[in-house]
Scaffold this motif. Sequence first.
Motif, PDB file in Angstrom:
ATOM      1  N   THR A 148      66.406 -31.745 111.696  1.00 28.21           N
ATOM      2  CA  THR A 148      66.899 -30.488 112.248  1.00 28.21           C
ATOM      3  C   THR A 148      66.701 -30.513 113.766  1.00 28.21           C
ATOM      4  OG1 THR A 148      64.743 -29.428 111.935  1.00 28.21           O
ATOM      5  CG2 THR A 148      66.366 -29.169 110.165  1.00 28.21           C
ATOM      6  N   ALA A 149      67.393 -29.608 114.457  1.00 28.55           N
ATOM      7  CA  ALA A 149      67.372 -29.626 115.921  1.00 28.55           C
ATOM      8  C   ALA A 149      65.959 -29.490 116.479  1.00 28.55           C
ATOM      9  CB  ALA A 149      68.261 -28.507 116.459  1.00 28.55           C
ATOM     10  N   PHE A 150      65.168 -28.589 115.899  1.00 27.57           N
ATOM     11  CA  PHE A 150      63.821 -28.360 116.420  1.00 27.57           C
ATOM     12  C   PHE A 150      62.992 -29.640 116.403  1.00 27.57           C
ATOM     13  CE2 PHE A 150      59.331 -27.307 115.930  1.00 27.57           C
ATOM     14  CZ  PHE A 150      59.135 -26.392 116.959  1.00 27.57           C
ATOM     15  N   TRP A 151      63.017 -30.357 115.288  1.00 27.75           N
ATOM     16  CA  TRP A 151      62.183 -31.538 115.147  1.00 27.75           C
ATOM     17  C   TRP A 151      62.805 -32.764 115.806  1.00 27.75           C
ATOM     18  CZ3 TRP A 151      57.422 -30.547 114.186  1.00 27.75           C
ATOM     19  CH2 TRP A 151      57.099 -29.395 113.468  1.00 27.75           C
ATOM     20  N   GLN A 152      64.126 -32.829 115.876  1.00 31.54           N
ATOM     21  CA  GLN A 152      64.767 -33.929 116.599  1.00 31.54           C
ATOM     22  C   GLN A 152      64.326 -33.930 118.062  1.00 31.54           C
ATOM     23  OE1 GLN A 152      68.961 -33.382 116.006  1.00 31.54           O
ATOM     24  NE2 GLN A 152      68.972 -34.340 113.981  1.00 31.54           N
ATOM     25  N   ARG A 153      64.197 -32.745 118.633  1.00 30.31           N
ATOM     26  CA  ARG A 153      63.779 -32.638 120.036  1.00 30.31           C
ATOM     27  C   ARG A 153      62.340 -33.098 120.249  1.00 30.31           C
ATOM     28  NH1 ARG A 153      66.168 -26.505 121.005  1.00 30.31           N
ATOM     29  NH2 ARG A 153      68.388 -27.074 120.844  1.00 30.31           N
ATOM     30  N   ARG A 154      61.567 -33.154 119.182  1.00 27.00           N
ATOM     31  CA  ARG A 154      60.143 -33.477 119.307  1.00 27.00           C
ATOM     32  C   ARG A 154      59.806 -34.876 118.798  1.00 27.00           C
ATOM     33  NH1 ARG A 154      61.244 -28.479 119.580  1.00 27.00           N
ATOM     34  NH2 ARG A 154      59.875 -27.049 120.741  1.00 27.00           N
TER      35      ARG A 154
ATOM     36  N   ALA B 177      53.798 -15.269 112.366  1.00 26.54           N
ATOM     37  CA  ALA B 177      54.735 -15.633 113.425  1.00 26.54           C
ATOM     38  C   ALA B 177      55.492 -16.900 113.061  1.00 26.54           C
ATOM     39  CB  ALA B 177      53.998 -15.831 114.741  1.00 26.54           C
ATOM     40  N   CYS B 178      56.755 -16.928 113.434  1.00 28.15           N
ATOM     41  CA  CYS B 178      57.567 -18.138 113.355  1.00 28.15           C
ATOM     42  C   CYS B 178      57.797 -18.623 114.779  1.00 28.15           C
ATOM     43  CB  CYS B 178      58.909 -17.865 112.686  1.00 28.15           C
ATOM     44  SG  CYS B 178      59.983 -19.332 112.591  1.00 28.15           S
ATOM     45  N   LEU B 179      57.455 -19.864 115.039  1.00 31.84           N
ATOM     46  CA  LEU B 179      57.607 -20.430 116.375  1.00 31.84           C
ATOM     47  C   LEU B 179      58.697 -21.486 116.361  1.00 31.84           C
ATOM     48  CD1 LEU B 179      54.254 -19.849 115.956  1.00 31.84           C
ATOM     49  CD2 LEU B 179      54.493 -20.212 118.414  1.00 31.84           C
ATOM     50  N   THR B 180      59.675 -21.272 117.216  1.00 28.81           N
ATOM     51  CA  THR B 180      60.798 -22.194 117.311  1.00 28.81           C
ATOM     52  C   THR B 180      61.367 -22.094 118.716  1.00 28.81           C
ATOM     53  OG1 THR B 180      62.873 -22.902 116.269  1.00 28.81           O
ATOM     54  CG2 THR B 180      62.526 -20.533 116.503  1.00 28.81           C
ATOM     55  N   ASP B 181      62.384 -22.889 119.010  1.00 23.78           N
ATOM     56  CA  ASP B 181      62.994 -22.831 120.337  1.00 23.78           C
ATOM     57  C   ASP B 181      63.855 -21.573 120.460  1.00 23.78           C
ATOM     58  OD1 ASP B 181      61.840 -25.231 121.083  1.00 23.78           O
ATOM     59  OD2 ASP B 181      63.517 -26.417 120.305  1.00 23.78           O
ATOM     60  N   PRO B 182      63.884 -20.954 121.643  1.00 19.63           N
ATOM     61  CA  PRO B 182      64.626 -19.700 121.810  1.00 19.63           C
ATOM     62  C   PRO B 182      66.094 -19.786 121.420  1.00 19.63           C
ATOM     63  CG  PRO B 182      63.208 -20.087 123.698  1.00 19.63           C
ATOM     64  CD  PRO B 182      63.162 -21.333 122.871  1.00 19.63           C
ATOM     65  N   ASP B 183      66.744 -20.928 121.706  1.00 20.30           N
ATOM     66  CA  ASP B 183      68.157 -21.043 121.379  1.00 20.30           C
ATOM     67  C   ASP B 183      68.400 -21.229 119.889  1.00 20.30           C
ATOM     68  OD1 ASP B 183      66.952 -23.583 121.581  1.00 20.30           O
ATOM     69  OD2 ASP B 183      68.920 -24.548 121.780  1.00 20.30           O
ATOM     70  N   LEU B 184      67.337 -21.544 119.133  1.00 18.72           N
ATOM     71  CA  LEU B 184      67.465 -21.747 117.690  1.00 18.72           C
ATOM     72  C   LEU B 184      67.002 -20.530 116.891  1.00 18.72           C
ATOM     73  CD1 LEU B 184      65.956 -25.354 117.455  1.00 18.72           C
ATOM     74  CD2 LEU B 184      68.377 -24.713 117.658  1.00 18.72           C
ATOM     75  N   GLY B 185      66.269 -19.632 117.524  1.00 16.94           N
ATOM     76  CA  GLY B 185      65.648 -18.541 116.782  1.00 16.94           C
ATOM     77  C   GLY B 185      66.213 -17.169 117.033  1.00 16.94           C
ATOM     78  N   SER B 186      67.382 -17.071 117.651  1.00 16.09           N
ATOM     79  CA  SER B 186      67.926 -15.750 117.986  1.00 16.09           C
ATOM     80  C   SER B 186      68.097 -14.863 116.755  1.00 16.09           C
ATOM     81  CB  SER B 186      69.261 -15.890 118.723  1.00 16.09           C
ATOM     82  OG  SER B 186      70.186 -16.634 117.941  1.00 16.09           O
ATOM     83  N   GLU B 187      68.446 -15.467 115.615  1.00 18.95           N
ATOM     84  CA  GLU B 187      68.643 -14.669 114.400  1.00 18.95           C
ATOM     85  C   GLU B 187      67.332 -14.071 113.895  1.00 18.95           C
ATOM     86  OE1 GLU B 187      70.565 -16.920 111.404  1.00 18.95           O
ATOM     87  OE2 GLU B 187      72.505 -17.000 112.433  1.00 18.95           O
ATOM     88  N   LEU B 188      66.202 -14.653 114.277  1.00 19.22           N
ATOM     89  CA  LEU B 188      64.921 -14.163 113.797  1.00 19.22           C
ATOM     90  C   LEU B 188      64.529 -12.819 114.407  1.00 19.22           C
ATOM     91  CD1 LEU B 188      62.917 -17.513 113.824  1.00 19.22           C
ATOM     92  CD2 LEU B 188      63.805 -16.290 111.832  1.00 19.22           C
ATOM     93  N   ARG B 189      65.268 -12.378 115.393  1.00 16.53           N
ATOM     94  CA  ARG B 189      65.041 -11.032 115.918  1.00 16.53           C
ATOM     95  C   ARG B 189      65.436  -9.973 114.884  1.00 16.53           C
ATOM     96  NH1 ARG B 189      64.470 -10.560 121.559  1.00 16.53           N
ATOM     97  NH2 ARG B 189      64.612 -12.559 122.677  1.00 16.53           N
ATOM     98  N   ASP B 190      66.367 -10.336 114.017  1.00 15.39           N
ATOM     99  CA  ASP B 190      66.817  -9.418 112.968  1.00 15.39           C
ATOM    100  C   ASP B 190      65.800  -9.423 111.827  1.00 15.39           C
ATOM    101  OD1 ASP B 190      68.832  -7.814 111.437  1.00 15.39           O
ATOM    102  OD2 ASP B 190      68.764  -9.605 110.160  1.00 15.39           O
ATOM    103  N   PRO B 191      65.304  -8.259 111.409  1.00 15.05           N
ATOM    104  CA  PRO B 191      64.281  -8.214 110.348  1.00 15.05           C
ATOM    105  C   PRO B 191      64.695  -8.928 109.067  1.00 15.05           C
ATOM    106  CG  PRO B 191      64.512  -6.063 111.378  1.00 15.05           C
ATOM    107  CD  PRO B 191      65.625  -6.916 111.924  1.00 15.05           C
ATOM    108  N   LYS B 192      65.942  -8.763 108.641  1.00 15.56           N
ATOM    109  CA  LYS B 192      66.384  -9.387 107.404  1.00 15.56           C
ATOM    110  C   LYS B 192      66.354 -10.911 107.514  1.00 15.56           C
ATOM    111  CE  LYS B 192      69.279  -5.541 105.810  1.00 15.56           C
ATOM    112  NZ  LYS B 192      70.661  -5.118 105.427  1.00 15.56           N
TER     113      LYS B 192
END
Length: 296
Positions: free
Chosen positions: A271-277, A139-154
Amino acid sequence: MISSWADEIPDERPSIFSAQGAGWQLDRARFDRLLMQSAAAAGAQVRLGTPVRSAVREGDGWRLELTDGDITAGAVIWATGRCWKLARSFGAKLRVHGHLAAYTRFFDGVPGDCRMVIEARPEGWWHSADLPDQRRVVACLTDPDLGSELRDPKSWHRALATTQFIAPLLPQGARETAMSVKSAGTATINPAAGERWVAAGDSLFCADPLSSRGIVHALRSGILAAYAASDMIDGRGELARMRYAMIASQGLADYIPALAAHYAAAARWDTAFWQRRRPRPEAAGGDRNSPGEHAT
């Protein structure tokens, strides 16, 4: 467990050297069946495949509408996981403390090695663990607004290929069998208990998976909820609600700063994910809530 968190050097922690004892990897489906069988053996009535549609106050207890009929209960332990459809029935509100999504895929044909691996990456963090019958979850865990592309298998597999310790866990020939995208952020319910009802497990407090507290919290809160429900039935409802609320509040007060400190230790990417944290100066005054916290 192996983790690559504060830096790129993996940190391996064999449980044999841990003061906390042996680490466990639980077959959740089998464990749930054992719990259900034990409950039935103790006299509980088990009904499967009958979700609760609504809950209505009736007399001193509740009437629950199930898909196959109604039942009445002197008290209700609300333990529906990350599903809060009954919140309005109980007069409760969901409080979201942080948003996180798990973009997960399952694989067959992966020889087990009993290792759980966590790896921090610019986009978030990755987690992988053995499952029964030579299966593995990644699993890859990230914020929903940052991970939308991860829905695509490629896109998901491209991101996986950049990992240093997660990608090698999948040998050539591993077969992808399923995928899911689920919420994994922190949320609580308020109040924790009410008139002849008490929340438990993820319905009470669902934690970030990084905290590794899911099963322990579910069992502990279930036991405490059972005591509270018994007190309610015996006429000590106000005391039961007060005690349970205090325990739930203290658990959250301990959890929030500990989780923030753990994330801050890995915030080495710009990056956005870590800046928020990263720690915020204004949080030092005692406000430990996430900037995204809101009630629904």
